[in-house]
Write a protein that holds these residues in place. Sequence first.
Motif, PDB file in Angstrom:
ATOM      1  N   ALA A 280       6.960   8.276 -10.183  1.00 33.33           N
ATOM      2  CA  ALA A 280       6.868   6.912  -9.752  1.00 33.33           C
ATOM      3  C   ALA A 280       5.731   7.028  -8.514  1.00 33.33           C
ATOM      4  O   ALA A 280       4.590   6.332  -8.333  1.00 33.33           O
ATOM      5  CB  ALA A 280       7.780   6.231  -9.459  1.00 33.33           C
ATOM      6  N   ALA A 281       6.023   8.080  -7.784  1.00 36.65           N
ATOM      7  CA  ALA A 281       5.244   8.323  -6.366  1.00 36.65           C
ATOM      8  C   ALA A 281       3.736   8.810  -7.011  1.00 36.65           C
ATOM      9  O   ALA A 281       2.757   8.231  -6.365  1.00 36.65           O
ATOM     10  CB  ALA A 281       5.849   9.387  -5.830  1.00 36.65           C
ATOM     11  N   TYR A 282       3.518   9.699  -8.197  1.00 37.11           N
ATOM     12  CA  TYR A 282       2.203  10.187  -8.627  1.00 37.11           C
ATOM     13  C   TYR A 282       1.473   8.990  -9.264  1.00 37.11           C
ATOM     14  O   TYR A 282       0.119   8.879  -9.133  1.00 37.11           O
ATOM     15  CB  TYR A 282       2.425  11.135  -9.687  1.00 37.11           C
ATOM     16  N   GLU A 283       1.990   7.927  -9.827  1.00 40.32           N
ATOM     17  CA  GLU A 283       1.460   6.687 -10.108  1.00 40.32           C
ATOM     18  C   GLU A 283       1.224   5.773  -9.066  1.00 40.32           C
ATOM     19  O   GLU A 283       0.434   4.670  -9.467  1.00 40.32           O
ATOM     20  CB  GLU A 283       2.268   6.150 -11.312  1.00 40.32           C
ATOM     21  N   ALA A 284       1.884   5.579  -7.923  1.00 40.08           N
ATOM     22  CA  ALA A 284       1.569   4.659  -6.866  1.00 40.08           C
ATOM     23  C   ALA A 284       0.225   4.482  -6.307  1.00 40.08           C
ATOM     24  O   ALA A 284      -0.193   3.398  -5.985  1.00 40.08           O
ATOM     25  CB  ALA A 284       2.739   4.950  -5.818  1.00 40.08           C
ATOM     26  N   GLY A 285      -0.412   5.652  -6.383  1.00 38.44           N
ATOM     27  CA  GLY A 285      -1.999   5.263  -5.969  1.00 38.44           C
ATOM     28  C   GLY A 285      -2.054   5.506  -4.219  1.00 38.44           C
ATOM     29  O   GLY A 285      -3.113   4.556  -3.831  1.00 38.44           O
ATOM     30  N   VAL A 286      -1.112   5.898  -3.596  1.00 41.43           N
ATOM     31  CA  VAL A 286      -1.189   5.531  -2.161  1.00 41.43           C
ATOM     32  C   VAL A 286      -1.148   6.997  -1.628  1.00 41.43           C
ATOM     33  O   VAL A 286      -0.823   8.040  -2.220  1.00 41.43           O
ATOM     34  CB  VAL A 286      -0.253   4.880  -1.649  1.00 41.43           C
ATOM     35  N   GLU A 287      -1.853   7.339  -0.271  1.00 38.80           N
ATOM     36  CA  GLU A 287      -1.716   8.521   0.108  1.00 38.80           C
ATOM     37  C   GLU A 287      -0.668   8.794   0.782  1.00 38.80           C
ATOM     38  O   GLU A 287       0.097   7.971   1.238  1.00 38.80           O
ATOM     39  CB  GLU A 287      -2.865   8.677   1.483  1.00 38.80           C
ATOM     40  N   PHE A 288      -0.058  10.016   0.571  1.00 45.21           N
ATOM     41  CA  PHE A 288       1.098  10.710   0.951  1.00 45.21           C
ATOM     42  C   PHE A 288       1.041  11.133   2.169  1.00 45.21           C
ATOM     43  O   PHE A 288       0.455  12.057   2.676  1.00 45.21           O
ATOM     44  CB  PHE A 288       1.803  11.903   0.038  1.00 45.21           C
ATOM     45  N   SER A 289       2.300  10.554   3.118  1.00 43.55           N
ATOM     46  CA  SER A 289       2.261  11.334   4.356  1.00 43.55           C
ATOM     47  C   SER A 289       3.151  12.558   4.373  1.00 43.55           C
ATOM     48  O   SER A 289       3.345  12.969   3.266  1.00 43.55           O
ATOM     49  CB  SER A 289       3.332  10.110   5.290  1.00 43.55           C
ATOM     50  N   PRO A 290       2.859  13.449   5.471  1.00 42.13           N
ATOM     51  CA  PRO A 290       3.472  14.789   5.483  1.00 42.13           C
ATOM     52  C   PRO A 290       4.971  14.715   5.153  1.00 42.13           C
ATOM     53  O   PRO A 290       5.336  15.575   4.560  1.00 42.13           O
ATOM     54  CB  PRO A 290       3.406  15.239   6.830  1.00 42.13           C
ATOM     55  N   ALA A 291       5.712  13.592   5.488  1.00 41.72           N
ATOM     56  CA  ALA A 291       7.233  13.493   5.386  1.00 41.72           C
ATOM     57  C   ALA A 291       7.478  13.345   3.849  1.00 41.72           C
ATOM     58  O   ALA A 291       8.353  13.750   3.157  1.00 41.72           O
ATOM     59  CB  ALA A 291       7.678  12.592   6.360  1.00 41.72           C
ATOM     60  N   VAL A 292       6.566  12.327   3.289  1.00 45.66           N
ATOM     61  CA  VAL A 292       6.686  12.154   1.712  1.00 45.66           C
ATOM     62  C   VAL A 292       6.357  13.481   0.990  1.00 45.66           C
ATOM     63  O   VAL A 292       7.035  13.805  -0.111  1.00 45.66           O
ATOM     64  CB  VAL A 292       5.669  10.942   1.620  1.00 45.66           C
ATOM     65  N   LEU A 293       5.398  14.113   1.374  1.00 50.29           N
ATOM     66  CA  LEU A 293       4.790  15.292   0.634  1.00 50.29           C
ATOM     67  C   LEU A 293       6.207  16.309   0.740  1.00 50.29           C
ATOM     68  O   LEU A 293       6.388  16.907  -0.328  1.00 50.29           O
ATOM     69  CB  LEU A 293       3.619  15.972   1.197  1.00 50.29           C
ATOM     70  N   THR A 294       6.779  16.433   1.786  1.00 48.49           N
ATOM     71  CA  THR A 294       8.052  17.248   1.884  1.00 48.49           C
ATOM     72  C   THR A 294       9.026  16.775   1.132  1.00 48.49           C
ATOM     73  O   THR A 294       9.740  17.816   0.181  1.00 48.49           O
ATOM     74  CB  THR A 294       8.242  17.442   3.507  1.00 48.49           C
ATOM     75  N   HIS A 295       9.217  15.579   1.078  1.00 48.10           N
ATOM     76  CA  HIS A 295      10.184  15.117   0.050  1.00 48.10           C
ATOM     77  C   HIS A 295       9.871  15.196  -1.411  1.00 48.10           C
ATOM     78  O   HIS A 295      10.589  15.584  -2.188  1.00 48.10           O
ATOM     79  CB  HIS A 295      10.283  13.490   0.270  1.00 48.10           C
ATOM     80  N   LEU A 296       8.637  14.977  -1.696  1.00 41.11           N
ATOM     81  CA  LEU A 296       8.148  15.288  -3.204  1.00 41.11           C
ATOM     82  C   LEU A 296       8.299  16.861  -3.427  1.00 41.11           C
ATOM     83  O   LEU A 296       8.797  17.120  -4.647  1.00 41.11           O
ATOM     84  CB  LEU A 296       6.671  14.985  -3.428  1.00 41.11           C
ATOM     85  N   ALA A 297       8.225  17.875  -2.803  1.00 40.86           N
ATOM     86  CA  ALA A 297       8.490  19.203  -2.988  1.00 40.86           C
ATOM     87  C   ALA A 297       9.755  19.420  -3.209  1.00 40.86           C
ATOM     88  O   ALA A 297      10.010  20.258  -4.379  1.00 40.86           O
ATOM     89  CB  ALA A 297       7.764  19.930  -1.846  1.00 40.86           C
ATOM     90  N   GLY A 298      10.688  18.568  -2.533  1.00 42.19           N
ATOM     91  CA  GLY A 298      12.004  18.782  -2.783  1.00 42.19           C
ATOM     92  C   GLY A 298      12.401  18.294  -4.114  1.00 42.19           C
ATOM     93  O   GLY A 298      13.314  18.865  -4.632  1.00 42.19           O
ATOM     94  N   LEU A 299      11.727  17.131  -4.612  1.00 43.75           N
ATOM     95  CA  LEU A 299      12.069  16.437  -5.996  1.00 43.75           C
ATOM     96  C   LEU A 299      11.808  17.442  -6.916  1.00 43.75           C
ATOM     97  O   LEU A 299      12.563  17.772  -7.839  1.00 43.75           O
ATOM     98  CB  LEU A 299      11.230  15.233  -6.070  1.00 43.75           C
TER      99      LEU A 299
END
Length: 349
Positions: A280-299
């Motif tokens: 869902a995040a990959y398809e959202a089309g918005v720029e990821f913040s550093p905090a979001v990137l850290t969360h995605l790496a955890g996913l």
Amino acid sequence: MTMIEAPARPAGAAGQVLARTRAVFEPALRAAVHRLPTPIRRIAGYHLGWWDADERPVEVPDGTGKAIRPVLALLCGAAVGGDAADAIPAAVAVELVHNFSLLHDDIMDGDRTRRHRPAAWTVFGTAQALLAGDSLLVAAMDTLASDRPEIAPRALHDLAAGMQDLCAGQSADMRLASGPGATLDDCREVIAGKTASLLGCACSLGAMYGGGGAAQVRLLRMFGERLGHAFQLADDILGIWGDPRETGKPALGDLARRKRSLPVVAALASGTAAGRELSAAYEAGVEFSPAVLTHLAGLVERTGARRLAADLAARNLADAVACLDAAVLRPGPAADLRAIADLVGARTG
């Protein structure tokens, strides 16, 4: 076949091998670059990290440009019974081709950083960087054509085949990036073309120039290809979890670019809640913040994809070492080749 028993290697063995062997071929590489037309030479030397945009020499950071491909060529030449210097044309050619591919890839992938500083295309412009890459490719072919006429036709054919595989791998990578539905088989196709083919070519060319027999050339090509798979899997891991001080690229850069590397594809296909959230995040089309990137790496990690990539890398390394064992090589260079394999294994974390 005889099993080669390599002596124990100290922890820093791979670094010593890389530094010692690089000193053998780098003067020839610099000579090849200095023969390029002046505007192209300026871009190529900048890209290689030798000087700044105005051709003023710069200090190269530790760990920058390990030159694993030419080192493999020289070691394979020595391993089959030749002198490492015999394989200098092979080493120079594969390094020129590798840097041709990097110049083009940075443009196609939109990567703005290379070797801890702005990528060449962001400094000199897209068109000039493309021309510099083309010139390096021509120089690679000329390097092989101008040396050892009894080997040159075979060597040129081998390098050309490797370059075709490399282009096919880049094409597959671009298809992979264009939309959802990617599979692990798609990722393996990319790895086989973009990374494994040129490492295999480096090893087979080195063995040719070292005077190796047909079986040794074939087995060392297979060694390089298996090592290449492990090398790219390590890069995929570092592209998410690597330290920018070591990689020279932004933290979590592959996720920021929504790259579908093997760990990401494995996570997306995992059927887990974490995988669905990542999708869902990959398809959202918005720029990821550093905090979001850290969360995605955890996913990605929660799906088991990081462990999967590391396990695949370990399996490929084991296959690579088995090829060394079967090739009946000189013990010293064979031990050095194993040290390089150990270095690749260490990069998977």
